[in-house]
Each structure stands twice: as structure tokens, then as C-alpha cells.
Design a protein around this motif. Sequence first.
Motif, PDB file in Angstrom:
ATOM      1  N   LEU A   7      55.402  74.276  -4.935  1.00  0.00           N
ATOM      2  CA  LEU A   7      54.266  73.472  -4.504  1.00  0.00           C
ATOM      3  C   LEU A   7      53.817  72.516  -5.604  1.00  0.00           C
ATOM      4  O   LEU A   7      53.475  71.355  -5.339  1.00  0.00           O
ATOM      5  CB  LEU A   7      53.116  74.378  -4.071  1.00  0.00           C
ATOM      6  CG  LEU A   7      53.359  75.250  -2.837  1.00  0.00           C
ATOM      7  CD1 LEU A   7      52.154  76.147  -2.570  1.00  0.00           C
ATOM      8  CD2 LEU A   7      53.675  74.413  -1.613  1.00  0.00           C
ATOM      9  N   LEU A  11      53.827  68.439  -5.131  1.00  0.00           N
ATOM     10  CA  LEU A  11      52.579  67.696  -5.262  1.00  0.00           C
ATOM     11  C   LEU A  11      52.652  66.653  -6.378  1.00  0.00           C
ATOM     12  O   LEU A  11      52.035  65.592  -6.296  1.00  0.00           O
ATOM     13  CB  LEU A  11      51.421  68.662  -5.520  1.00  0.00           C
ATOM     14  CG  LEU A  11      50.988  69.488  -4.299  1.00  0.00           C
ATOM     15  CD1 LEU A  11      50.083  70.627  -4.713  1.00  0.00           C
ATOM     16  CD2 LEU A  11      50.298  68.607  -3.275  1.00  0.00           C
ATOM     17  N   PHE A  36      56.653  74.055   5.421  1.00  0.00           N
ATOM     18  CA  PHE A  36      56.131  72.969   4.596  1.00  0.00           C
ATOM     19  C   PHE A  36      57.274  72.119   4.020  1.00  0.00           C
ATOM     20  O   PHE A  36      57.226  70.885   4.025  1.00  0.00           O
ATOM     21  CB  PHE A  36      55.285  73.554   3.465  1.00  0.00           C
ATOM     22  CG  PHE A  36      54.806  72.557   2.464  1.00  0.00           C
ATOM     23  CD1 PHE A  36      53.795  71.657   2.775  1.00  0.00           C
ATOM     24  CD2 PHE A  36      55.368  72.510   1.190  1.00  0.00           C
ATOM     25  CE1 PHE A  36      53.352  70.728   1.843  1.00  0.00           C
ATOM     26  CE2 PHE A  36      54.928  71.596   0.251  1.00  0.00           C
ATOM     27  CZ  PHE A  36      53.913  70.700   0.580  1.00  0.00           C
ATOM     28  N   THR A  40      58.017  68.210   4.795  1.00  0.00           N
ATOM     29  CA  THR A  40      58.049  67.258   3.682  1.00  0.00           C
ATOM     30  C   THR A  40      59.351  66.472   3.682  1.00  0.00           C
ATOM     31  O   THR A  40      59.363  65.239   3.523  1.00  0.00           O
ATOM     32  CB  THR A  40      57.885  68.007   2.344  1.00  0.00           C
ATOM     33  OG1 THR A  40      56.630  68.699   2.340  1.00  0.00           O
ATOM     34  CG2 THR A  40      57.910  67.035   1.172  1.00  0.00           C
ATOM     35  N   LEU A  53      50.193  72.477   3.831  1.00  0.00           N
ATOM     36  CA  LEU A  53      50.005  72.859   2.434  1.00  0.00           C
ATOM     37  C   LEU A  53      48.927  73.935   2.314  1.00  0.00           C
ATOM     38  O   LEU A  53      49.082  74.912   1.573  1.00  0.00           O
ATOM     39  CB  LEU A  53      49.618  71.630   1.604  1.00  0.00           C
ATOM     40  CG  LEU A  53      49.266  71.922   0.142  1.00  0.00           C
ATOM     41  CD1 LEU A  53      50.457  72.524  -0.598  1.00  0.00           C
ATOM     42  CD2 LEU A  53      48.782  70.657  -0.555  1.00  0.00           C
TER      43      LEU A  53
END
Length: 667
Positions: A7, A11, A36, A40, A53
Motif C-alpha cells: 500500500l 500510494l 485493490f 489499480t 483502499l
Amino acid sequence: MITARLLEEVLQSGRVPSWYAKTAATGPSDHAIRRFVAATQAGASGIDWAVLLRQCLRRLPDGAIVVVRSLDATMRSLLERVDVHQDLDGTLVVEPYRPDWVADLGEYSLDFPRIRPTTVDAPVEGEPWLRRLLGMSAWKSAAQRDAAWYALNAEQNSTILVGMPTGSGKSLIYQCCAAFEPGLTVLVVPTVALGIDQLAAVKDLPFAAASEPMLYTPGDDAESVLDAVQGRRCRLLITSPEAIVAGRLKGLLKRHAEEGFLRRLVVDEAHLIESWGADFRVEFQLLGAELREWRSVAPTGIRTLLLSATFSPSTPSMLRELFASDVSWNEYIVQRLRPEIHYFSVHGWASVQEQEHWVADALLRLPRPAILYVTERREAEAWGTRLESLGFSRFRVFHGDTPRGDRKAIMKAWRADQLDLVVATSAFGMGVDKPDVKTILHACFPEGLDRFYQEVGRGGRDGLPCVSLLVPTLRDARVARTMGPTLLRDEEKVNGRWRAMWESREIERNAEGHPTGTFRLRTGVQPRHRFGRESFSENERWNKRLLLMMDRAGLIRIESLARARPNEDADTVEFAVIRPRGLTTEIERQLTILLAPQRQKEVESIQRSMDGLLRFFQRQRSVCRELRAHYGSATSRACGSCGFCRAHGDRAVSVGPLQLDEESLTS
């Protein structure tokens, strides 16, 4: 942790790092992370991406944190909309979702309910043919194996009823039968969506190459399907009751029965024969008459398999009367309530404005995949517009008038995880096997426990927790009371319809010209009190409802439906071939009196279902006890939690493995 590191890198860079593909995600966040990552990589952005998220952050293992050096203003704004904030040191903090408008939350958060332990059915090693024909090495449970073997070895012209919980593998039972059947198996499904899903599920199975499974619905490819069925290339046909009873399949399937090619009828979601078949889709109950006609001409007989997850106590006897009144009948019902569902609702009836605000609020925070259920098509479309205004894009709207091509596209995208949310009426999801649905949200009030439980049962099929959130208005409750079967009551109308059909009768005769005791009645004849006030199809539907009610009341037996021309110059008309079970003069003179007990029984059943849902919504009784009372004392009680349980400290009910109870088999 792998999940936290992933993550952080996404990000910071906006991309999924290359190392992720080589490393298996582990732990409680596995499902959320996979979803996720896929979104993405597909270019998801905006509020859809932020909700996914949030779901990952809520499922991080204890002690794991995600630290991001900086977030631009746009991303910070997006995350704040879903209650994700950044501390001064860069740590992302996600707030548990505990809205004050949800009743009796207790220790729970709405977006991450506590996992209660459940008993998992132990797989059973499969026979070599199971892998060869269906690509599986093991049965899900001993109960699934036993039910499949029983169906495979059923005697000719018999009917077997199989009731097993959602997710226990009922579909494999009919797939086994189709794989071994030398002739044609017809699978009847209630919705196009389910037909599309069932076809997709069998097309890649090893036995499909030889059976060429097909879905028949009126449309662009109808002719090619009819041609394949006619040419006996298709040995597994998926279709609707309407196509069989009054559509283009009717004559073709009867010929296949006469020639011994039609071998088995399977009805999925068979509990709907009692509810839908008594009202707006009478063809469900008329399937019984069609089956009797097939059996009367089939040299090899017709085996029948009825499948569903839930049966009310009255359903098996009704199905036996329709599908096995004069042949062997066996029922195998193992009903177990769903332990994965956690039930939540608002404190009381919401206003329209509150409903819109609270549902939108929940959709910004609840886990995906999710289904938002409404009752009416216009409500579904209105929610589609509302979600677009909120910035959502990974959703679609699905209702009874959705074009067939769009339905296929939506189902394909839903299965492929390209959609996070579907806004739908009950037309969506019936029996569709998507295992990982995490949220079922009702912006409506279902017309009874049956519809409500069927819809919440579309979540949590992977054995993990699923959130059910009920947010109704008082108007929704009023609409629900109008949604049950419309029962004929007025004496003049009931007698008028029967009199018009009876006056149209023709005596049926055998080859020697002798009366057979049966009569042909025109189903489209219009009673005097309705001249010019109904369309032909509406009038025909009401007449069929009356005949079905008379059949259920034991006054007549519907032997079959037939289409014929009264003379060479006339259009084709439909007849119901009926056999009176009493004096026709008495039926005509006292019809409403004779129907009264059956009508009262059906009214009371509808009211019980609505009352049970109301008691659950008002937290007067736990949902698991309401459901057990509704479906019968043989149903194993279990549920994740509900408002009543949380308020009264009820303990979790453990769930035992599915087992075939030999004493449940009757013949």
C-alpha cells in the motif's frame, strides 16, 4: 508486512510494484488487497479507488501501519471522504464505521464485523469420473456427494427435491446428472441473469464439449439454439418456464419426449414455484402440467430434479402435488441458516432524505463487492444517477427491463471483478455464484422474509463475514404490502372468469372417440365484466391464476396446455386441458366458497412472512429465530449477529457439518 509495504508503494508511486506479482498476499487482508491491486492495474481512480483502499486499511493485521511521506490535496480530499486521515508522521489512520443511525451496534463496527467461528464442511475425496467429467477432485461435503449419487440413481419418472444451503454446491448435482445423461437435460432458471451465470459455469467443464450447453431466450441467437436442440447437438438446455409452457420450445420438447431424447427436467430456485408461480409468473406452476404430458408420451420416462436453498414448510407438499402426484417422490432437505451474515438496520423508519443520505454514507465506507437492492426500476435508475453525482464509476444498474446484451455485459464484469457495486432489483443475483460479496444493502423493505433472506444470502458465500444493512422508509413498507401475490377475491369476478372459460369448453376424446373425462378450456376468453378493459395477455394471465388456484384447492387438475386452431381460418389459441375433481355444477355454484380455504391459507402465509420481517426490523426477535420459525424446526439455527442478539447478549450458535439424514428421504 507485505500488505502494508504494498500500500505504501502504490500510494507513493501510483503503480503496483513488480515484486507483488511474485509474492502471495497473506493474512486477513488477502481478499481486499487482491481487489485493490486489480482495480489499480485497471486504472481505477477517484472515490471507487479510495473505498477499496479503505477496505485494505481496515483489514491490516494487528500492529501493521501504512506510512506515506506526502499526499497531494486531491488524494487527501478523497481519503477524507472515506474517513481515512493522515497523522503528522505520515501514518494513515482509518476510522471504524460506527454510524449513530444504526441500531444496536454493540461492540461491532459496520465495515469490519467480528468473525465468529463456524464449522467448515470437510471435503470428501471424489471418484475418478468427477475429475474427468467435471474437473473436480473432491466433493464439498459428504452431503453433496450423497445428494448427487441419489439424483444419479433416481428411478425413471421420479422426482427428487434437494434443499441445501447457499454455497454448498447444489449446481454440481445437476451438472453430474447432465454429464451422465445420454439425452437432453433441461434446466429451468427464474432469471436471465442466473441463466447467463449457469451457462458460464458449465461451459468450461470437461463434459461440456460433448453436451454443448446452451441458453435459450428470445433474442438474436434464439434460432441457432433452437437449431442445436432440434439437431440433438445440445444436451443441456438452460431456459425459462415461459419458453417451455407457452413459447417456441413447447412443441420441440414434446417431440423429444415422444422420441425418448428428453430425459431430465431440473428446476433451479424451485421455491419460487410457490411464490412467483402463484402470481405474476404462472408458468412456473404450469410446468407441472407440461411434465405430466411429457411423461405420458416418453418411452424412457422423465426424471425431475428440484433444487433450492430454502423451503418454507408448505413448499415440499406443494411441489410434490405439482411434480409427483402419481410418480415416485423423494425429498432430501438439509436447511442451515447462514452464519456469515451480520445483520444491521436503522433505529426506525427513515425519511426519504435520511435514506438517501445514510445509504450514500454507507456506500463510501462499506466493503466491496456490494449489492444495493431496491424494489422498483425507477428507484434503481435514480440511485444510478445519484452514485454518478457522488463520483462512483465502477458500478452498474440492473433491473427487469435491462436489455439482454447489457445483462450479459454486467454479469461478465461482475464475475471478473471489474465492478465493485451493482444497484439492482430482485432480478439480479438469483442463484448467481459470486462467492466474495461483502455487503448487501437494502434501500427498500422487501415484501417478506423469503425475499430478504434470498437477497442477503447472495453475500458471504466464501465463508467470510458479510454485512447486511436494511435502511427502509415507511413508503417502502407500504410498497412491500402491495408486492405479494394478487389473489382473486371478488365473487362476481371469480365466477365470471370460470363461467367464461367453462362455456368455451370442448370435450376431449380418445382415439376411439370416447370422452376421456377432460376438457379443453380457452385461457384467453374474456369474462363479460372485463370486456374491453384488459389486454389479451393480462386477461389470459388472470384466467391462468384462477385455474392454478382451483388446482391448488383440489377442484380441478390441469393436465396440460395446448395450442391449436379452432378451424382453418382462425388464429392459434391456447387451451388448458383440465380434469374436474368434483361435480362441475357444484364448482360453478359454490366456487368462491370452495376456494376460500385455499385463499385464506395463502393470505396467512404472505402475512406471516411480512410479520416476521417486521419483528426482525423492530428488534422484537432475533433474525435467526424468525428464519427458523419461517422455514421449519428442522432448519439449523445460526447467524453472525443481529440487533436483537447484540442488544440481549445472545451467544453465537455453532454450525455443524452438512449430513444426509436418511430418515429425511420419503417416497
